[in-house]
Design an enzyme around this catalytic site. Structure first.
Site, mmCIF file in Angstrom:
data_model
loop_
_atom_site.group_PDB
_atom_site.id
_atom_site.type_symbol
_atom_site.label_atom_id
_atom_site.label_comp_id
_atom_site.label_asym_id
_atom_site.label_seq_id
_atom_site.Cartn_x
_atom_site.Cartn_y
_atom_site.Cartn_z
ATOM 1 N N GLU A 1 -6.503 -81.215 -68.757
ATOM 2 C CA GLU A 1 -6.830 -81.814 -67.459
ATOM 3 C C GLU A 1 -6.365 -83.255 -67.361
ATOM 4 O O GLU A 1 -6.789 -84.004 -66.482
ATOM 5 C CB GLU A 1 -8.352 -81.759 -67.217
ATOM 6 C CG GLU A 1 -9.184 -82.662 -68.108
ATOM 7 C CD GLU A 1 -9.570 -82.055 -69.444
ATOM 8 O OE1 GLU A 1 -10.579 -82.500 -70.013
ATOM 9 O OE2 GLU A 1 -8.870 -81.137 -69.902
ATOM 10 N N ASN B 1 -14.373 -75.163 -64.830
ATOM 11 C CA ASN B 1 -14.050 -73.857 -65.404
ATOM 12 C C ASN B 1 -15.288 -72.980 -65.546
ATOM 13 O O ASN B 1 -15.234 -71.766 -65.320
ATOM 14 C CB ASN B 1 -13.384 -74.041 -66.775
ATOM 15 C CG ASN B 1 -11.922 -74.420 -66.669
ATOM 16 O OD1 ASN B 1 -11.252 -74.081 -65.698
ATOM 17 N ND2 ASN B 1 -11.419 -75.133 -67.663
ATOM 18 N N ASP C 1 -7.606 -88.699 -66.044
ATOM 19 C CA ASP C 1 -8.340 -87.554 -66.581
ATOM 20 C C ASP C 1 -9.405 -87.105 -65.591
ATOM 21 O O ASP C 1 -10.173 -87.924 -65.060
ATOM 22 C CB ASP C 1 -8.993 -87.932 -67.915
ATOM 23 C CG ASP C 1 -9.555 -86.726 -68.640
ATOM 24 O OD1 ASP C 1 -8.781 -86.049 -69.331
ATOM 25 O OD2 ASP C 1 -10.763 -86.467 -68.491
ATOM 26 N N ILE C 2 -9.463 -85.794 -65.342
ATOM 27 C CA ILE C 2 -10.444 -85.236 -64.415
ATOM 28 C C ILE C 2 -11.829 -85.282 -65.055
ATOM 29 O O ILE C 2 -12.015 -84.842 -66.195
ATOM 30 C CB ILE C 2 -10.092 -83.783 -64.050
ATOM 31 C CG1 ILE C 2 -8.694 -83.723 -63.431
ATOM 32 C CG2 ILE C 2 -11.124 -83.194 -63.092
ATOM 33 C CD1 ILE C 2 -8.172 -82.318 -63.245
ATOM 34 N N ASP D 1 -7.338 -73.741 -62.600
ATOM 35 C CA ASP D 1 -5.894 -73.793 -62.362
ATOM 36 C C ASP D 1 -5.590 -74.244 -60.937
ATOM 37 O O ASP D 1 -4.672 -75.036 -60.701
ATOM 38 C CB ASP D 1 -5.264 -72.424 -62.619
ATOM 39 C CG ASP D 1 -5.211 -72.069 -64.098
ATOM 40 O OD1 ASP D 1 -5.467 -72.970 -64.928
ATOM 41 O OD2 ASP D 1 -4.924 -70.903 -64.416
#
Length: 308
Positions: free
Chosen positions: A228, A193, A185-186, A202
């Site tokens: 993500e 964003n 997971d980021i 993206d």
């Protein structure tokens, strides 16, 4: 006009003209080819020139027109149709260089081969209808890609990952070969964003998908799990090796820089892992352990690897 006049007309040049108009109106070319691969007739008008091969002429052999492998396959099918006295269909692909200039890519065809009765002492021949199926083939391929690939990143999607996991779990039950799952997971993706817009988010996801693929082993199976979050199946792997792989991935993400316009995006990734256990009743149990480990990695400071 009498009915007998119609009969006379349809046995004369009038009938030949009707046939010519009929063949010219067909969207697909029709060939008469003998059992040696010699093209005896090309039926149809200008349509075959833009739908098939630019230099197809009577008195040519298939091997003069098609790639060797395709020509061999077609000739075998012709003789099979003659031998079986039945309709046979064959699907084949023709490279761009063998086609009319109008085509910008390879074309796909279905050949429908009808054996003809022998005429006098001539070699047997067939009627070959070459139907261009390129649009259908490419559409089917696109649907198949959408069924297994994530549209944004191009890697496998969650649905296909679950299918692979079902098969992997069945193999474990049979062979008892261990495997591990990594949940990746980021960290602070919402900030990406907020700072760079969804286009930036993206761009980051697409770039990290490539980084993850390059950092994982060839035998590993990567997918986008949602948002993500990514997930990886590590076949034939125990906890100790899974930790080494996960650390390599984490460091690769930490060092990566994503160029978005004039801006550079840098992020880290938290990773949780789980290993299959003999007591597990399904593969979801392993994913849940990996997810719990990911939650622990997040809560203990992020940019970490935790293997449950």
């Amino acid at each position: 006009m009498k009915d007998t006049q119609y009969t006379e007309d349809f046995t004369s040049d009038y009938f030949k003209e009707v046939l010519t108009i009929f063949f010219d109106a067909l969207p697909d070319p029709i060939f008469v080819i003998n059992q040696n691969g010699l093209i005896l007739s090309v039926l149809g008008g200008s349509s075959h020139k833009v739908n098939c091969f630019p230099n197809v002429r009577e008195s040519q052999y298939l091997h003069d027109t098609l790639p060797l492998e395709v020509a061999d396959k077609c000739l075998h099918t012709i003789n099979k149709a003659i031998e079986d006295e039945s309709l046979i269909c064959i699907d084949y692909e023709v490279e761009k260089k063998y086609l009319s200039p109008e085509f910008c890519s390879n074309q796909f065809y279905q050949g429908r081969i009808f054996p003809l009765k022998q005429y006098k002492s001539d070699l047997r021949a067939v009627l070959w209808i070459a139907i261009n199926t390129t649009e259908k083939v490419l559409f089917t391929k696109k649907l198949n890609e959408l069924a297994i690939n994530d549209e944004l990143t191009g890697i496998n999607n969650r649905r296909y990952f679950n299918e692979v996991m079902k098969r992997t779990f069945d193999m474990f039950q049979r062979d008892k070969v261990s495997f591990c799952i990594l949940m990746l997971d980021i960290d602070f993706f919402k900030k990406v964003n907020d700072s760079y817009g969804h286009d930036g988010g993206d761009a980051l996801l697409k770039s990290l998908a490539c980084t993850l693929k390059e950092s994982l082993r060839d035998i590993d199976f990567l997918a986008r799990y949602g948002g993500e979050e990514f997930i990886a199946l590590l076949p034939n792997t125990e906890k100790s090796d899974a930790f080494i792989v996960a650390q390599r991935v984490r460091l690769a993400v930490e060092k990566s820089i994503v160029q978005h316009g004039t801006q550079k995006i840098r992020v880290t990734m938290s990773i949780g892992g789980g290993e299959i256990s003999p007591g597990d009743k399904d593969y979801e149990s392993v994913i849940k352990r990996a997810d719990v480990a990911l939650y622990e990695a997040k809560n203990s400071g992020r940019n970490k690897v935790v293997i449950a």
